[in-house]
Enzyme design. Structure first.
Site, PDB file in Angstrom:
ATOM      1  CB  ALA A   1      37.978  80.929 -77.853  1.00  0.00           C
TER       2      ALA A   1
ATOM      3  CG  ASP B   1      41.458  81.690 -81.286  1.00  0.00           C
ATOM      4  OD1 ASP B   1      41.103  80.763 -80.533  1.00  0.00           O
ATOM      5  OD2 ASP B   1      41.925  82.768 -80.858  1.00  0.00           O
TER       6      ASP B   1
ATOM      7  CD1 TRP C   1      40.665  88.501 -77.272  1.00  0.00           C
ATOM      8  CD2 TRP C   1      42.224  86.990 -77.809  1.00  0.00           C
ATOM      9  NE1 TRP C   1      41.199  88.023 -76.103  1.00  0.00           N
ATOM     10  CE2 TRP C   1      42.159  87.097 -76.403  1.00  0.00           C
ATOM     11  CE3 TRP C   1      43.124  86.095 -78.373  1.00  0.00           C
ATOM     12  CZ2 TRP C   1      42.970  86.346 -75.565  1.00  0.00           C
ATOM     13  CZ3 TRP C   1      43.933  85.345 -77.545  1.00  0.00           C
ATOM     14  CH2 TRP C   1      43.854  85.472 -76.149  1.00  0.00           C
TER      15      TRP C   1
ATOM     16  CE  LYS D   1      36.255  82.944 -72.990  1.00  0.00           C
ATOM     17  NZ  LYS D   1      37.664  83.203 -73.246  1.00  0.00           N
TER      18      LYS D   1
HETATM   19  C1  LMR Z   1      37.950  88.083 -73.914  1.00  0.00           C
HETATM   20  O1  LMR Z   1      38.136  88.389 -75.095  1.00  0.00           O
HETATM   21  O2  LMR Z   1      37.405  88.847 -73.108  1.00  0.00           O
HETATM   22  C2  LMR Z   1      38.384  86.736 -73.423  1.00  0.00           C
HETATM   23  O3  LMR Z   1      38.906  85.989 -74.458  1.00  0.00           O
HETATM   24  C3  LMR Z   1      39.270  86.796 -72.246  1.00  0.00           C
HETATM   25  C4  LMR Z   1      40.653  87.229 -72.564  1.00  0.00           C
HETATM   26  O4  LMR Z   1      41.594  86.529 -72.155  1.00  0.00           O
HETATM   27  O5  LMR Z   1      40.860  88.263 -73.208  1.00  0.00           O
END
Ligand code: LMR
Length: 393
Positions: free
Chosen positions: A210, A208, A127, A243
């Site tokens: 999420a 992490d 990410w 989420k």
């Molecule tokens: C994403 O990767 O699209 C989500 O986790 C939203 C974000 O905050 O980047």
């Protein structure tokens, strides 16, 4: 003073959100930011959340401060949801944070406080906000190989080879499930090997988490992480409720720090509280309290699990159907990996040029690395999208 500021590098995901919003085409398709959408393209408030909020509104009598660590019911229930019985509760310190990003941030700062020399190893790719935040905080960081571009699976050998360069006390940042951006995840067997590596080399895992409940199910999604937690003396977990509770804008998250022995837990807890104080003081209450209400109430909890399961199953169906549409459109099985990936995302393996053409010529928005949000796929337009991919591929 302010004229000395430089424009910050744009966040690619958020930049894409505004490009999409500015596109006047009616048949445009948003596969960018990781936000769940139902078949009608809506991001609904979950039923249990609505009911918990109704109760909150009726029963809440004050908006006075709660505690630096946040709401105890929320934290205890989240701890159980995530860790199960993998680690004794008296070794787990927890604090409520503004979203999962807040939890990642607080844990990065905890690492920095505990050992400024510790290197945080993160997957390549990951990410984008992970490396951005590490750089922002001045934390030493390195990458490990993760994604095999040929198989679109985990490059486990590459990962182990790179992590062999980590030193005692370094941190290995892992995605608990539903890897963002690739959709490729380690098997349980591979989680066991990761645990062995962490124990042997004295590495501290940081998870992490999420997307718990978006991959193989609420418990299956944390099976690897729980195994790891049961093996290592220390582990850090950043959890998000954006989420799986659909509470994106309410910013609900929690940071957990598991110490080697119960006598260390109060110190970890104290540090989490003081980091909250340093950064924003008290965490936002509303969404976390709603989650606490849901998790502590059998009926609401069951309803939440049912709806989450419907969402998860819906994404699995989209994965299967999209993989089939791609088979038809490309007359090949080279996109079959879409059906075996898990979570909200899959990385298709298109070039930035192909991604740009899909955006300009077909109005399809995905991040530059060809990550698509599976929940954004149009159930009745899969063949059209698959043909567009075949046309640029
Ligand atoms: C994403 O990767 O699209 C989500 O986790 C939203 C974000 O905050 O980047």
């Amino acid at each position: 003073m302010l004229e000395a500021l430089q424009a910050p590098a744009p966040d690619k995901i958020l930049e894409l959100m505004s490009l999409y919003a500015d596109d006047p085409r009616e048949d445009k398709l948003d596969l960018g930011v990781g936000v769940y959408k139902d078949a009608e393209g809506r991001t609904p408030i979950m039923r249990a959340v609505k009911e918990a909020e109704r109760r909150l509104l009726e029963e809440q009598t004050t908006k006075s401060y709660v505690a630096l660590l946040g709401d105890a019911t929320f934290l205890d229930r989240m701890r159980d949801l995530i860790f199960g019985d993998s680690v004794p509760a008296d070794r787990i310190a927890a604090c409520q944070t503004p979203g999962g990003t807040g939890a990642v941030h607080q844990l990065f700062e905890l690492i920095q406080r505990a050992d400024p020399e510790a290197v945080v190893w993160y997957s390549d790719p990951t990410w984008p906000n992970h490396p951005a935040m590490l750089a922002h905080l001045g934390i030493p960081a390195k990458t490990y190989r993760y994604f095999d571009t040929a198989t679109r699976g985990v490059d486990f050998e590459g990962m182990l080879a790179d992590l062999a360069g980590a030193k005692v006390g370094d941190v290995v940042l892992l995605h608990g499930c539903c890897h963002n951006p690739t959709g490729a995840n380690p098997t349980l067997e591979q989680w066991r090997t990761i645990a062995e590596l962490c124990v042997q080399r004295g590495l501290v895992p940081m998870i992490d988490l999420a997307y718990q409940g978006f991959g193989d199910g609420l418990d299956s999604d944390v099976a690897g992480m729980r195994y790891l937690a049961g093996q290592v003396p220390e582990i850090l977990v950043a959890a998000s409720c954006s989420k799986n509770f659909g509470l994106y804008r309410d910013r609900v998250g929690a940071a957990f720090a598991v110490s080697a022995a119960p006598n260390l837990t109060p110190i970890a807890r104290g540090n989490l509280a003081s980091l909250n104080r340093m950064n924003f003081s008290f965490p936002p209450d509303h969404g976390a309290r709603a989650v606490g209400i849901i998790l502590a109430d059998d009926k609401l909890r069951l309803d939440w699990i049912t709806e989450l399961e419907e969402m998860r199953q819906g994404m699995l169906v989209l994965r299967r159907n999209f993989a089939e549409a791609l088979r038809r459109a490309t007359n090949s099985d080279r996109y079959d990996f879409v059906a075996s990936h898990r979570g909200m995302f899959s990385r298709l393996g298109l070039t930035p040029g192909q991604v740009a053409t899909l955006r300009s010529d077909y109005g399809v928005y995905m991040t530059g690395d060809s990550r698509i949000n599976i929940a954004g796929l149009p159930a009745d337009g899969l063949d059209t999208f698959a043909s567009a991919i075949a046309a640029v591929d």
